[in-house]
Design a protein around this motif. Structure first.
Motif, mmCIF file in Angstrom:
data_model
loop_
_atom_site.group_PDB
_atom_site.id
_atom_site.type_symbol
_atom_site.label_atom_id
_atom_site.label_comp_id
_atom_site.label_asym_id
_atom_site.label_seq_id
_atom_site.Cartn_x
_atom_site.Cartn_y
_atom_site.Cartn_z
ATOM 1 N N ARG A 1 -4.894 -81.647 -14.129
ATOM 2 C CA ARG A 1 -4.331 -82.350 -12.979
ATOM 3 C C ARG A 1 -3.008 -83.007 -13.376
ATOM 4 O O ARG A 1 -2.798 -83.382 -14.536
ATOM 5 N N LEU A 2 -2.130 -83.158 -12.401
ATOM 6 C CA LEU A 2 -0.764 -83.602 -12.670
ATOM 7 C C LEU A 2 -0.504 -84.953 -12.012
ATOM 8 O O LEU A 2 -0.563 -85.073 -10.779
ATOM 9 N N PRO A 3 -0.224 -85.987 -12.808
ATOM 10 C CA PRO A 3 0.010 -87.313 -12.212
ATOM 11 C C PRO A 3 1.375 -87.416 -11.537
ATOM 12 O O PRO A 3 2.355 -86.820 -11.975
ATOM 13 N N ILE A 4 1.404 -88.158 -10.439
ATOM 14 C CA ILE A 4 2.661 -88.608 -9.833
ATOM 15 C C ILE A 4 2.644 -90.130 -9.883
ATOM 16 O O ILE A 4 1.724 -90.764 -9.353
ATOM 17 N N LYS A 5 3.633 -90.713 -10.521
ATOM 18 C CA LYS A 5 3.734 -92.165 -10.614
ATOM 19 C C LYS A 5 5.033 -92.616 -9.958
ATOM 20 O O LYS A 5 6.109 -92.115 -10.271
ATOM 21 N N VAL A 6 4.895 -93.562 -9.049
ATOM 22 C CA VAL A 6 6.035 -94.049 -8.281
ATOM 23 C C VAL A 6 6.194 -95.543 -8.498
ATOM 24 O O VAL A 6 5.227 -96.302 -8.377
ATOM 25 N N CYS A 7 7.398 -95.951 -8.849
ATOM 26 C CA CYS A 7 7.770 -97.363 -8.847
ATOM 27 C C CYS A 7 8.919 -97.531 -7.865
ATOM 28 O O CYS A 7 9.970 -96.897 -8.021
ATOM 29 N N VAL A 8 8.714 -98.350 -6.860
ATOM 30 C CA VAL A 8 9.780 -98.674 -5.901
ATOM 31 C C VAL A 8 10.342 -100.026 -6.316
ATOM 32 O O VAL A 8 9.641 -101.049 -6.277
ATOM 33 N N ARG A 9 11.599 -100.034 -6.710
ATOM 34 C CA ARG A 9 12.244 -101.231 -7.249
ATOM 35 C C ARG A 9 13.263 -101.736 -6.223
ATOM 36 O O ARG A 9 14.298 -101.113 -5.985
ATOM 37 N N VAL A 10 12.965 -102.864 -5.598
ATOM 38 C CA VAL A 10 13.827 -103.416 -4.551
ATOM 39 C C VAL A 10 14.644 -104.557 -5.128
ATOM 40 O O VAL A 10 14.090 -105.509 -5.701
ATOM 41 N N THR A 11 15.961 -104.453 -4.982
ATOM 42 C CA THR A 11 16.868 -105.501 -5.449
ATOM 43 C C THR A 11 17.888 -105.769 -4.360
ATOM 44 O O THR A 11 18.786 -104.956 -4.125
#
Length: 602
Positions: free
Chosen positions: A256-266
């Motif tokens: 299985r293939l991970p998708i990792k998302v970080c949304v960085r709001v500045t």
């Protein structure tokens, strides 16, 4: 004077804005109305627009969002490999190389330079998904070793040079596509569309002059950017995370293939950081960074922040909406593969990424998000050999479903998230191809996610071949179920069933390549169902009753999950429902605070 610095009065600005958008819409209309393949003619898997010399989107048609956001990447790629290095009047460039900005190789881009009074001032361009470009398997490709197995690759090639067609290239296309006539006819439609866009842009320049038109275009881009930034500024600064898993890469089924998302709001800008997502894979299940990964992120924020239903004025569709958004994906990852990795089957990864961006921001944007969506794509290629020895190939995009959302249920059987293709009429199928659609309806084998607003119901479609043929299928989410939001329950995973004329059938993986099927056999696709939004106990009992009457919910599910008591003859028991819901809420409280139910010490 720099034309881009010219200030235009508000009335003229609105007139030019409308004119630009009309040009893009006319380009799109001509493209799909003149095309011959159903993926363009019926499904409208296209995009069209006008672009300045810095490759900014001046305007775009309302086609598939991925096509539009990707065209600037095509133009940037062409600038590095343009045949001859110079644009001339009468040139028509064909381009689809995924390592020179293309969204993926079947999306051929046609670019026509716009000259005005002898000066190159802009570009008219469009993209369209073609039925077959001579790849390793008919129509779609998944299990392939590198980009060269994707079929014909064009990098900044002039199909027309100074108004004269390259007959050698035209003949080359004739002998390198299984559906050569359709491919060439669709390319002709793209050329007509782009040429019309160039003509209309010249007419607009004749009416208002270069300074006014480009001054207005820059003001419109700045306006769209400022509106997008103001929406981003409403999101609290911080880092927001979400992750999910893809089923497999189409060949290695145990990984299985991970998708990792970080949304960085500045402040008024945002970054989508995909660090930690899976490494690139040895099949075509990678995503071109410039042409697909970045536009997918743009699409996510345009959908959440500039939804026309939540804005008083519709934003002009242009480059301004992209500017506040930065995208990061490490080289060598599935979202930024290294040449010559194959990267054709890239759509489901983009949809899942958008779904995770929504999930990451849900805690701070509850009124602008959905629960988990099907967030995949069922893209099927059916093919076979005609009695005269020629190929037939049919591409089909099947619908999914959205998750529940603030104030309304998730839409049923609808394309998502960054797709905007129409379904192909089953009548058209039967008229032109040796196939029959046996079933096309909402799923009834599972329940969508429960909530105050339930998840949408996915489609089930069964296609049967009338002659021997082959099927390639690109999809996802047989294992990772759409998530519920704010107390809603999760939705349902998808599945694919292969059946044969003798009645045997079996479930198979979401992705498979060139599966041979004898006449009478075929495929049934069951799309994932969306997650629920909000507490199911807050859904009006009358609405639950309607769901039961519509076969969207069973009587038992209504009692167990919604706390709604309905008799066998479909009558709502109001008193029993009130009692049942009170009991379920009490049981929740006791489960959350088990010590509260213990007797007090003497």
């Amino acid at each position: 004077m720099n034309p881009s610095s010219t200030k235009v009065d508000p009335i003229t600005l609105q007139v030019i804005s409308g004119a630009l958008h009309t040009i893009a819409e006319e380009m799109g209309h001509v493209l799909y109305r003149m095309s011959f393949s159903s993926i363009i003619r019926e499904s409208q898997d296209i995009g069209a627009g006008l672009f300045d010399l810095q490759f900014n989107t001046l305007t775009e048609s309302e086609g598939s969002p991925l096509h539009i956001g990707s065209i600037p990447a095509y133009l940037r790629g062409i600038s590095t490999c343009l045949q001859g290095g110079t644009w001339n009047e009468g040139d028509v460039v064909i381009h689809n190389h995924p390592y020179y900005g293309s969204s993926h190789s079947p999306d051929l881009c046609i670019v026509v330079p716009v000259f005005w009074r002898g000066e190159l001032v802009a570009f008219a361009a469009n993209t369209a998904h073609h039925v077959d470009i001579g790849a390793a398997t008919p129509g779609l490709i998944i299990d392939i070793p590198d980009v060269f197995a994707e079929g014909m690759l064009f990098a900044g090639i002039k199909l027309y040079e100074g108004g004269k067609r390259n007959e050698g290239l035209w003949q080359y296309i004739s002998h390198n596509s299984r559906t050569a006539k359709q491919t060439k006819d669709d390319i002709d439609a793209q050329i007509a569309s782009a040429m019309l866009g160039a003509q209309r842009m010249q007419e607009l320049l004749d009416s208002y002059g270069k300074a006014t038109v480009f001054g207005a275009a820059n003001q419109l881009m700045d306006y769209t950017e400022s509106m997008m930034r103001s929406r981003i500024a409403e999101i609290p600064d911080g880092e927001y995370f979400a992750e999910g898993y893809l089923d497999d890469d189409g060949a290695n089924r145990d990984k299985r293939l991970p998708i990792k998302v970080c949304v960085r709001v500045t402040g008024d800008s945002v970054e989508v950081d995909l660090t930690g997502s899976a490494d690139q894979v040895p099949t075509g299940f990678n995503v071109p960074f410039e042409g697909s990964t970045k536009p997918a992120c743009y699409c996510a924020f345009r959908a959440m922040l500039t939804d026309t239903a939540l804005m008083e004025v519709k934003l002009p569709p242009n480059e301004g909406s992209f500017r506040p958004i930065k995208v990061t994906a490490p080289k060598g990852s599935i979202f930024n593969p290294i040449y010559p990795a194959a990267a054709e089957a890239r759509f489901t990864q983009c949809n899942r990424m958008i779904d995770l961006i929504i999930k990451a921001l849900a805690p701070v944007m509850p009124q602008r998000v959905t629960a988990g969506n099907s967030a995949t794509l069922s893209f099927a290629a059916y093919s076979g050999i005609k009695p005269d020895g020629d190929y037939w190939v049919f591409l089909e995009v099947n619908e999914g479903a959205y998750g529940g959302r603030p104030h309304s249920d998730g839409p049923d059987s609808i394309d998502n998230l960054m797709a905007n293709t129409r379904n192909n009429p089953i009548e058209d199928l039967g008229m032109h191809l040796p196939m029959v659609c046996d079933r096309y309806e909402l799923r009834d084998d599972v329940m969508p996610g429960a909530g105050q607003f339930r998840g949408g119901i996915g489609v089930v479609k069964t296609q049967r071949l009338l002659t021997d043929g082959a099927i390639t299928h690109e999809s996802e989410r047989h294992l990772d179920v759409p998530w519920g939001a704010f107390g809603g329950t999760e939705g349902a995973a998808g599945r694919v069933e292969i059946f044969h004329a003798n009645g045997t059938k079996y479930d198979t993986y979401a992705k498979f390549s060139n599966l041979r099927v004898a006449a009478g056999g075929g495929m049934s696709y069951y799309a994932p169902c969306g997650g629920g939004y909000g507490d199911p106990l807050d859904r009006p009992a009358s609405q639950v009753l309607e769901d039961v009457m519509d076969d969207f919910c069973t009587i038992q599910n209504a009692r167990d999950v919604y706390g709604v008591v309905i008799s066998g003859d479909l009558v709502l028991d109001v008193a029993a429902t009130q009692a049942r819901r009170t009991l379920l809420r009490l049981e929740r409280q006791m489960a959350a605070n088990p010590r509260s139910s213990e007797p007090s010490p003497a």
